[in-house]
Structure formats: C-alpha cells, structure tokens
Design an enzyme around this catalytic site. Structure first.
Site, mmCIF file in Angstrom:
data_model
loop_
_atom_site.group_PDB
_atom_site.id
_atom_site.type_symbol
_atom_site.label_atom_id
_atom_site.label_comp_id
_atom_site.label_asym_id
_atom_site.label_seq_id
_atom_site.Cartn_x
_atom_site.Cartn_y
_atom_site.Cartn_z
ATOM 1 N N LYS A 116 68.215 61.074 23.027
ATOM 2 C CA LYS A 116 68.004 60.116 21.940
ATOM 3 C C LYS A 116 68.459 58.767 22.468
ATOM 4 C CE LYS A 116 69.196 57.934 18.702
ATOM 5 N NZ LYS A 116 68.936 56.488 18.606
ATOM 6 N N SER A 133 79.699 53.869 20.632
ATOM 7 C CA SER A 133 80.859 53.254 19.990
ATOM 8 C C SER A 133 81.871 54.314 19.541
ATOM 9 C CB SER A 133 80.392 52.438 18.792
ATOM 10 O OG SER A 133 79.769 53.304 17.856
ATOM 11 N N GLY A 176 81.235 57.953 17.794
ATOM 12 C CA GLY A 176 81.830 59.078 18.529
ATOM 13 C C GLY A 176 82.612 59.990 17.587
ATOM 14 N N GLU A 178 81.860 59.252 25.949
ATOM 15 C CA GLU A 178 82.221 58.054 26.714
ATOM 16 C C GLU A 178 82.194 56.922 25.705
ATOM 17 O OE1 GLU A 178 81.982 58.928 31.173
ATOM 18 O OE2 GLU A 178 82.813 57.305 29.994
ATOM 19 N N CYS A 180 80.861 48.572 28.402
ATOM 20 C CA CYS A 180 82.044 49.326 27.951
ATOM 21 C C CYS A 180 83.257 48.929 28.773
ATOM 22 C CB CYS A 180 81.792 50.822 28.039
ATOM 23 S SG CYS A 180 81.282 51.366 29.679
ATOM 24 N N GLU A 213 86.677 45.568 20.460
ATOM 25 C CA GLU A 213 85.597 45.317 21.402
ATOM 26 C C GLU A 213 84.688 44.228 20.818
ATOM 27 O OE1 GLU A 213 83.559 49.046 21.994
ATOM 28 O OE2 GLU A 213 83.313 48.644 24.113
HETATM 29 P P1 NAD Z 1 76.397 53.107 18.961
HETATM 30 O O1 NAD Z 1 77.534 54.066 18.818
HETATM 31 O O2 NAD Z 1 76.029 52.259 17.822
HETATM 32 O O3 NAD Z 1 75.069 53.870 19.364
HETATM 33 C C1 NAD Z 1 75.042 54.774 20.461
HETATM 34 C C2 NAD Z 1 73.939 55.767 20.221
HETATM 35 O O4 NAD Z 1 74.277 56.577 19.097
HETATM 36 C C3 NAD Z 1 72.583 55.141 19.888
HETATM 37 O O5 NAD Z 1 71.562 55.915 20.495
HETATM 38 C C4 NAD Z 1 72.513 55.265 18.376
HETATM 39 O O6 NAD Z 1 71.207 55.309 17.878
HETATM 40 C C5 NAD Z 1 73.218 56.590 18.161
HETATM 41 N N1 NAD Z 1 73.777 56.774 16.811
HETATM 42 C C6 NAD Z 1 74.156 55.818 15.927
HETATM 43 N N2 NAD Z 1 74.596 56.389 14.790
HETATM 44 C C7 NAD Z 1 74.508 57.720 14.960
HETATM 45 C C8 NAD Z 1 74.833 58.848 14.140
HETATM 46 N N3 NAD Z 1 75.326 58.709 12.932
HETATM 47 N N4 NAD Z 1 74.632 60.070 14.670
HETATM 48 C C9 NAD Z 1 74.152 60.231 15.912
HETATM 49 N N5 NAD Z 1 73.811 59.214 16.711
HETATM 50 C C10 NAD Z 1 74.001 57.971 16.249
HETATM 51 O O7 NAD Z 1 76.758 52.255 20.268
HETATM 52 P P2 NAD Z 1 75.907 51.065 20.904
HETATM 53 O O8 NAD Z 1 76.128 49.859 20.072
HETATM 54 O O9 NAD Z 1 74.515 51.517 21.194
HETATM 55 O O10 NAD Z 1 76.621 50.915 22.317
HETATM 56 C C11 NAD Z 1 77.764 50.169 22.503
HETATM 57 C C12 NAD Z 1 78.995 51.052 22.568
HETATM 58 O O11 NAD Z 1 78.864 52.019 23.618
HETATM 59 C C13 NAD Z 1 80.249 50.273 22.904
HETATM 60 O O12 NAD Z 1 81.332 50.732 22.137
HETATM 61 C C14 NAD Z 1 80.461 50.595 24.393
HETATM 62 O O13 NAD Z 1 81.778 50.431 24.837
HETATM 63 C C15 NAD Z 1 80.025 52.013 24.444
HETATM 64 N N6 NAD Z 1 79.669 52.407 25.827
HETATM 65 C C16 NAD Z 1 80.501 53.229 26.519
HETATM 66 C C17 NAD Z 1 80.208 53.564 27.840
HETATM 67 C C18 NAD Z 1 81.116 54.448 28.632
HETATM 68 O O14 NAD Z 1 80.675 54.993 29.637
HETATM 69 N N7 NAD Z 1 82.377 54.598 28.254
HETATM 70 C C19 NAD Z 1 79.061 53.060 28.436
HETATM 71 C C20 NAD Z 1 78.229 52.206 27.691
HETATM 72 C C21 NAD Z 1 78.550 51.909 26.378
#
Ligand code: NAD
Length: 421
Positions: free
Chosen positions: A151, A205, A209, A226, A260, A359
C-alpha cells in the site's frame, strides 16, 4: 495526482477499497502456495537480481516519475532509484544465506531451527522515500520467501506502480508483488485488518504506527515498524567543522527536510556556538529552492497540508520569540502555486518547545548550545524519538562514550546517513 512543483493535477489513481485488498491478498496467497514456495532460494535471488538490474537500467525514467510525483530534485530522485536497485541487489545475495542454527542438546537428539517465511506480507509505505522504502521492506520480505501486498502512500504511488511492471517484465510470477493504491484510513486500514495478511511492515508516522499495532494486536499479527525521528547532530569544539558543516546542512535539507532521519536539531558546544552559527547561517543563505526539474538544493514539499504544517511550526517559534539566524531563497522561477519552503535556521531553541520536540518534516534546523558532554547527552536524549544521531569530535574516547550514552538506533561519528537503512 498533483505535481508539488506547481500544485497542478496531472494524473489520477484508483481509490481502492477493502474488496480490492481482499482480491490482492487472494492473488498473493495463490502465488505463494502454487509458485513462490516452489522456487529455491537461489532462484528467488536470481529474480531479485534481475529486478535490481532492470531498475538500474530505468534509473532516469523512474527518477523522472518520482520527480513529478513527489517534487524531488533530479539528483535526489536518481539517488532513490539507485538505492532501490542496490536494495534488491543486497537482498538478492541474501536469499540463500538465511541459515538456521544447530543447537547442542542431550545425547541422541538433533536440535535445529529452520527459518520459515510468514507467507503474505503487507507493506505500508510512506511518501517521502517510496522507492527506498519499497526496496528495503519488499526486498527483504521477498528474499525471506514471502509474497507482498503493498500500500503506497496516496501522494506517492507512480514510481512503485512502474517498478511492479518492471518486476513482471523480468519474470516475477503474478501475485508475488501486488500494489493497491488508495487512502490510508481506507485501504491501509483494510490491509492491516485483513486476516490473510501474516505480517505487516509499516513505515510512517508514529501516530499511524500506533493504530497499526492496535489493529494487528486484535488478531496477533506481527508488525515491524520504522517510525519518526528528531535526530540530533552534536558538535564539539574540537570537531572538523569543514567536514561537519556540509553534512549538517544536507541532513536537514535533503528531500526538503521530509526525511525520518533528518538531522533536525544541531547541538553545539558553547565555545564554538557563535562562530559555527555564523558559518551555518551563511550556508543556509546560499541554499536555493525551486521546481524539481531545476535540480537545486531543495525542491517543494509534498503537498499543501505539509506546507501549512511547516508554517504552523514556524509561526509558533516566532510567537515564542525564537530567533531566526538565516533562511535560504526560493527562486523567482518557482510557481506561486508550488509548495515551497525556504530552509530556516533557528537558534537558542528551548529544549521543551514543540519545534525542538516534534517532527516538523520540513527544512527547519533548531540550534541550541551545550556546556559539556553531560549536557549534550541530556539535550540529545530529551525527546521521545531515538532514530539517528550524529557526533562530531576528534576525541576517540569521547566518540565511543557518546555513542553509548545517546539513545539512538543508529549513531554516526564524524559522518551522517552513511550506509542507508
Ligand atoms: P503516515 O503515517 O501518514 O502514512 C504512512 C502510510 O500509512 C501511508 O501509506 C498511508 O496511506 C498509510 N496510512 C495512513 N493511515 C493509515 C491507517 N489508519 N491504517 C493503515 N495505513 C494508514 O506517514 P507519512 O506522512 O506518509 O510519512 C512520514 C512519516 O514516516 C514520518 O513520521 C517519517 O519519520 C516516517 N518515516 C520513517 C522512516 C524510517 O525508516 N524510520 C522512513 C521514512 C519515513
């Protein structure tokens, strides 16, 4: 699908639903049972290697797609495609090297462990590094003998759809890699809840998570997460500043700070606080922000709401009278409808202010001074995060002491970000 460089729509995606997830999970299961588990580890490795080579051949095409979809400057988009190729190369080599143990036990017994795949893995990917994160979550899962239902984030699907096409071209069986586009709260949630998913890999995020863990816990589905970071760069007075300055800058402006592992806090020993801020300030003033295809230091943020989020943090900082040292410049060619943010260096940021705690996910660097090693450790560990840290000092004993005391998953010494995930 909106181009962040000009804010204009240029394509459309399917808004999938739980039924589509179910179809993908069934396709994955069928592939797993009938084809994927019948391949030897070496055969899986050869397929992954072919995909690695194919991605490398298509670097320019994938970079162009990513650039338009996510606003990445050319060099950064190319680096992501090359990293994806490298991840598949790494995991191709790993396929037939996942060994178990033999365990000494009583006379007459032979005790051993086998490493078994989970089966169908769900990979939820964020928008900031779609290709890299696909590489390390899907690459690892396939190498270990799983099949994947992916996804992608709603803002960043196009490169991964193309990679899935390339996978089919090099001979991946139908059902081994499935991509389902749509909203997180709809298809992401449906994926996490689907009883046919045997393991979830989520990168995103901290808030989502938590949701994923709650949903997965209801059916005892294992999860790998992650999440986010508020990573400190800790600079002692004896550091090689010529080496540190460009790395500190890059760690906060790469991908417009939407990383991240962005080095979003710079902790500076008191003795060099003023001169180093001056150097960093000059470097910030020289940064240029503009459309992805201009390949400047910084491209646009991913979408309007992300731009608003960064503005909100900066306006809070202004209300708290946090001084601004310097800002980069948005070039005249940047359309007003694009989502641009000039890189911003703030100083004397109170450790408890939200801009030093949360963040921002934008090109904003918070500087603060420390008195001694203990104080540096205290400031470095003063957030809820612990993803990455950078330590800059020529003192070898201090390097090791600090690496132990800073609570962080990865610690770089006189370097930052080297080696990837
Ligand atoms: P997000 O959590 O909003 O979205 C991540 C994914 O989850 C997307 O595909 C989104 O559609 C999906 N999602 C959203 N709500 C959901 C739900 N209720 N159930 C299941 N899936 C859902 O994060 P983002 O804004 O896309 O990415 C930024 C975040 O990712 C930041 O916090 C960043 O630090 C983190 N990140 C971490 C790493 C790492 O390796 N540690 C790498 C890249 C990004």
């Amino acid at each position: 699908v909106i181009d962040p460089s000009d804010g204009q729509p240029f394509d459309e995606l399917q808004r999938s639903n739980a039924q589509d997830i179910d179809t993908a999970v069934r396709a994955a299961r069928q592939c797993y049972d009938a084809v994927w588990t019948k391949l030897s580890a070496a055969e899986r490795g050869r397929l992954l290697m072919k995909l690695s080579a194919k991605v490398a051949e298509h670097t320019d095409e994938l970079a162009a797609i990513e650039q338009r979809d996510c606003g990445k400057p050319t060099k950064q988009a190319r680096a992501d495609a090359l990293a994806l190729a490298r991840y598949f190369e790494f995991y191709a080599g790993a396929c037939d090297k996942l060994h178990g143990d033999t365990i000494p036990y009583l006379d007459g017994y032979s005790v051993l462990t086998w490493r078994e795949p989970f089966g169908v893995v769900g990979n939820i990917v964020p928008w900031n590094y779609p290709m890299q994160i696909f590489g390390r979550s899907v690459g690892g899962a396939l190498a270990a003998g799983n099949v994947c239902v992916v996804k992608p984030a709603e803002d960043a699907c196009l490169s991964l759809i193309r990679v899935a096409q390339l996978a089919a071209e090099v001979g991946f069986p139908a059902g081994a890699i499935n991509i389902v586009t749509g909203y997180g709260h709809e298809v992401g949630d449906a994926l996490a809840r689907n009883p046919g998913i045997d393991h979830i890999s989520f990168t995103g995020s901290p808030k989502v998570g938590t949701l994923i863990q709650q949903v997965a816990a209801e059916r005892h589905c294992p999860v790998t997460l992650e999440l986010g970071g508020k990573s400190p760069q800790i600079i002692f007075a004896d550091a090689d500043l010529d080496a540190a300055v460009p790395m500190v800058i890059n760690a906060i402006v790469q991908n417009a700070g939407q990383t991240c592992s962005a080095g979003s806090r710079v902790l500076i020993e008191q003795a060099i606080y003023e001169p180093l801020l001056e150097r960093l300030g000059t470097a910030f003033e020289n940064l240029r922000v503009g459309p992805a295809t201009m390949d400047l230091d910084v491209g646009p943020l991913i979408r309007a709401s992300q731009q608003q989020r960064v503005w909100d943090f900066l306006s809070d900082a202004q209300h708290a009278n946090i001084p601004m040292v310097a800002q980069g410049r948005i070039v005249d060619e940047a359309p007003e409808t694009g989502y641009y943010q000039a890189p911003t260096l703030l100083r004397d940021v109170p450790v408890n202010h939200r801009i030093a705690q949360e963040e921002v996910f934008g090109p904003v660097l918070s500087a603060m001074a420390f008195k001694d090693e203990d104080h540096a450790v205290q400031l470095a560990n003063a957030t809820q995060f612990g993803l990455v840290a950078g330590i800059w000092t020529r003192d070898g004993a201090r390097q090791l002491r600090m690496a132990k005391r800073v609570q962080s998953g990865q610690v770089f010494i006189n370097n930052y970000g080297a080696g990837g995930g």
